[in-house]
Design a protein around this motif. Structure first.
Motif, PDB file in Angstrom:
ATOM      1  N   ARG A  74       0.437   3.824  -2.969  1.00 43.09           N
ATOM      2  CA  ARG A  74      -0.171   5.131  -2.683  1.00 43.09           C
ATOM      3  C   ARG A  74       0.856   6.259  -2.619  1.00 43.09           C
ATOM      4  O   ARG A  74       0.606   7.364  -3.085  1.00 43.09           O
ATOM      5  CB  ARG A  74      -0.959   5.096  -1.390  1.00 43.09           C
ATOM      6  N   TYR A  75       2.003   5.998  -2.011  1.00 46.26           N
ATOM      7  CA  TYR A  75       2.975   7.066  -1.773  1.00 46.26           C
ATOM      8  C   TYR A  75       4.204   6.963  -2.675  1.00 46.26           C
ATOM      9  O   TYR A  75       5.068   7.835  -2.637  1.00 46.26           O
ATOM     10  CB  TYR A  75       3.405   7.084  -0.297  1.00 46.26           C
ATOM     11  N   THR A  98      -3.339   4.937   5.695  1.00 39.59           N
ATOM     12  CA  THR A  98      -3.485   6.174   4.924  1.00 39.59           C
ATOM     13  C   THR A  98      -3.889   7.321   5.837  1.00 39.59           C
ATOM     14  O   THR A  98      -3.318   8.415   5.775  1.00 39.59           O
ATOM     15  CB  THR A  98      -4.523   6.004   3.799  1.00 39.59           C
ATOM     16  N   THR A  99      -4.863   7.079   6.699  1.00 40.93           N
ATOM     17  CA  THR A  99      -5.320   8.109   7.631  1.00 40.93           C
ATOM     18  C   THR A  99      -4.183   8.554   8.546  1.00 40.93           C
ATOM     19  O   THR A  99      -3.972   9.756   8.762  1.00 40.93           O
ATOM     20  CB  THR A  99      -6.504   7.595   8.471  1.00 40.93           C
ATOM     21  N   HIS A 141       0.832  -1.209   0.000  1.00 38.16           N
ATOM     22  CA  HIS A 141       0.000   0.000   0.000  1.00 38.16           C
ATOM     23  C   HIS A 141       0.869   1.263   0.000  1.00 38.16           C
ATOM     24  O   HIS A 141       0.584   2.212  -0.741  1.00 38.16           O
ATOM     25  CB  HIS A 141      -0.928  -0.017   1.224  1.00 38.16           C
ATOM     26  N   ASP A 166      -1.445  10.449   6.333  1.00 38.43           N
ATOM     27  CA  ASP A 166      -1.930  11.742   5.839  1.00 38.43           C
ATOM     28  C   ASP A 166      -2.113  12.735   6.983  1.00 38.43           C
ATOM     29  O   ASP A 166      -1.811  13.911   6.846  1.00 38.43           O
ATOM     30  CB  ASP A 166      -3.221  11.565   5.050  1.00 38.43           C
TER      31      ASP A 166
END
Length: 162
Positions: A106-107, A153-154, A102, A157
């Motif tokens: 995502r990053y 992610t939460t 992930h 971020d």
């Protein structure tokens, strides 16, 4: 925040020399010295290796070998936010590999990398001592259990936004 820049007026060599002088009397002093240097400078810069080798009567290869063997030591400073993903067996069994995937998706980051803007470093560790609540992630100094991709992610971020 730590940085590779020593205190004003002090070179890396001076920081290393002072640290060695303070800790050299300990048995197996290299590890505590490396930790102290990283605490002071935010990393163990490459230019510290020859100074350490000379001061501790070790080869440069010996010093470099210890720095490269232990994942906690880095030659460049970490990002403002650090994320450590546990890769030990208990966390692997409940999905930590998916968290690594992930982060990559995502990053755009691999383990051990720091984002070019210096905002984020993602590392792997091999036990955070939270096995019953895996997969476990540490964001900054805070430990989080039962982390899935959405929660990761939460966490990331939110840390990047603060």
């Amino acid at each position: 925040m730590t940085t590779t820049e020593p205190q004003p007026g002090r070179t890396v060599a001076e920081v290393v020399t002072d640290t060695v002088a303070a800790l050299d009397g300990q048995r197996g002093a290299l590890l505590p010295i490396l930790h102290a240097i990283q605490e002071t400078l935010g990393c163990v810069p490459r230019e510290a290796v020859p100074v350490l080798a000379e001061r501790l009567n070790l080869s440069r290869a010996d010093v470099h070998g210890v720095i490269s063997f232990y994942h906690d030591f880095r030659s460049e400073p970490a990002g403002r936010t650090t994320v450590k993903i546990c890769r030990a067996e208990a966390c692997q069994a409940v999905g930590s590999s998916r968290l690594v995937d992930h982060v990559r998706d995502r990053y755009g980051m691999e383990l051990g990398e720091t984002r070019s803007d210096g905002a984020l470093t993602v590392d792997q560790v091999f036990c955070l001592g939270n096995c019953a609540l895996g997969p476990t992630v540490q964001v900054g100094e805070r430990l989080h259990g039962r982390v899935d991709a959405a929660k990761l992610t939460t966490l990331i971020d939110s840390a990047l936004a603060s």
